[in-house]
Design an enzyme around this catalytic site. Structure first.
Site, mmCIF file in Angstrom:
data_model
loop_
_atom_site.group_PDB
_atom_site.id
_atom_site.type_symbol
_atom_site.label_atom_id
_atom_site.label_comp_id
_atom_site.label_asym_id
_atom_site.label_seq_id
_atom_site.Cartn_x
_atom_site.Cartn_y
_atom_site.Cartn_z
ATOM 1 N N SER A 1 -0.672 -4.773 3.562
ATOM 2 C CA SER A 1 0.017 -3.580 4.049
ATOM 3 C C SER A 1 0.509 -3.730 5.483
ATOM 4 O O SER A 1 -0.232 -4.195 6.351
ATOM 5 C CB SER A 1 -0.935 -2.370 3.976
ATOM 6 N N GLY A 2 1.748 -3.312 5.693
ATOM 7 C CA GLY A 2 2.277 -3.226 7.054
ATOM 8 C C GLY A 2 1.786 -1.973 7.751
ATOM 9 O O GLY A 2 2.138 -1.704 8.897
ATOM 10 N N ASP B 1 7.620 -1.963 -2.718
ATOM 11 C CA ASP B 1 8.759 -1.033 -2.803
ATOM 12 C C ASP B 1 9.783 -1.200 -1.695
ATOM 13 O O ASP B 1 10.895 -0.688 -1.805
ATOM 14 C CB ASP B 1 8.251 0.416 -2.777
ATOM 15 N N ASN C 1 10.127 -5.228 3.435
ATOM 16 C CA ASN C 1 9.134 -6.180 3.949
ATOM 17 C C ASN C 1 8.223 -6.748 2.852
ATOM 18 O O ASN C 1 7.400 -7.617 3.117
ATOM 19 C CB ASN C 1 8.292 -5.558 5.069
ATOM 20 N N ASP C 2 8.389 -6.273 1.619
ATOM 21 C CA ASP C 2 7.649 -6.852 0.491
ATOM 22 C C ASP C 2 8.367 -8.070 -0.092
ATOM 23 O O ASP C 2 7.770 -8.843 -0.844
ATOM 24 C CB ASP C 2 7.436 -5.796 -0.605
ATOM 25 N N ARG D 1 7.558 3.300 16.081
ATOM 26 C CA ARG D 1 6.956 4.485 15.460
ATOM 27 C C ARG D 1 5.542 4.733 15.976
ATOM 28 O O ARG D 1 5.168 5.872 16.268
ATOM 29 C CB ARG D 1 6.931 4.328 13.932
ATOM 30 N N GLU E 1 3.883 7.566 2.782
ATOM 31 C CA GLU E 1 3.846 6.608 3.885
ATOM 32 C C GLU E 1 2.806 7.092 4.901
ATOM 33 O O GLU E 1 2.941 8.174 5.484
ATOM 34 C CB GLU E 1 5.224 6.509 4.553
ATOM 35 N N PHE F 1 0.823 -1.223 0.000
ATOM 36 C CA PHE F 1 0.000 0.000 0.000
ATOM 37 C C PHE F 1 0.855 1.271 0.000
ATOM 38 O O PHE F 1 0.862 2.037 -0.952
ATOM 39 C CB PHE F 1 -0.940 -0.005 1.204
ATOM 40 N N ASP F 2 1.601 1.480 1.080
ATOM 41 C CA ASP F 2 2.380 2.714 1.224
ATOM 42 C C ASP F 2 3.481 2.813 0.170
ATOM 43 O O ASP F 2 4.261 1.879 -0.019
ATOM 44 C CB ASP F 2 3.008 2.785 2.621
#
Length: 206
Positions: free
Chosen positions: A95-96, A163, A166-167, A52, A16, A8-9
């Protein structure tokens, strides 16, 4: 069954989510620095995420929703999803980031499903905690494997687009591994690299 899975981001959305929420509460510099490190694979994803989100504690949930409903879609995102569906693909977001953003924009895009995390809140205020299906660096790959089994989608009929580091966990499950305006760590493992910030570039590989 044909399946296309998007991050997603910085893939379907131009930016982000967590950095935009942080900007709205005056903490963008601290948060975006960690985001960048995590996407390059220099930090553990789980630790970077929880660290975060903890910085966002005390933010009004209404402010979060306002940010998430005003995030900019990536150029060509709507047209690309529409075209994929015309070609018979099921389109899913992994998505993370957060459901607060993926559910809203996923409906706008017309995707078939979305999996993400939830920002915990109490009495209308973020607690600084997060939970959900996408907390680990391997979560996307694990979920993709489950989706393929559920939908009867073969690796040969699967496209993944992302991108960040983690992908990479999704790549072993797809024949078309797309690094979209990606970090070097992901490009090294991709077999399709798109450096132009327009998702419609993906369509030439169908």
């Amino acid at each position: 069954m044909k399946l296309c899975v998007f991050d997603f981001d910085s893939t379907l959305m131009d930016g982000e989510t967590i950095d935009e929420i942080a900007a709205a509460c005056g903490k963008k510099n601290e948060v975006s620095h960690i985001t960048e490190q995590a996407m390059q694979g220099k930090l553990d994803f789980f630790e970077a995420l929880t660290q975060r989100v903890a910085m966002l504690a005390g933010t009004p949930y209404t402010k979060v929703i306002n940010v998430c409903q005003n995030l900019p879609l990536m150029t060509g995102a709507i047209e690309t999803v529409q075209e994929l569906k015309k070609h018979g693909y099921k389109v899913v977001i992994l998505s993370g980031g957060f459901h607060e953003a993926t559910t809203y924009l996923g409906q706008k895009l017309g995707v078939d499903g979305e999996f993400a995390n939830f920002l915990h809140h109490k009495d209308g205020i973020l607690t600084g905690k997060v939970g959900g299906e996408m907390m680990q660096s391997t979560s996307k790959g694990d979920m993709l494997a489950r989706l393929q089994k559920l939908l009867g989608a073969e690796k040969t009929n699967t496209i993944v687009v992302g991108d960040g580091a983690n992908d990479a966990s999704m790549f072993p499950y797809a024949d078309k591994k797309v690094a979209f305006c990606a970090k070097a760590v992901l490009k090294q493992q991709a077999n399709i690299i798109i450096d132009q910030k327009d998702l419609r570039e993906l369509l030439r590989y169908l």
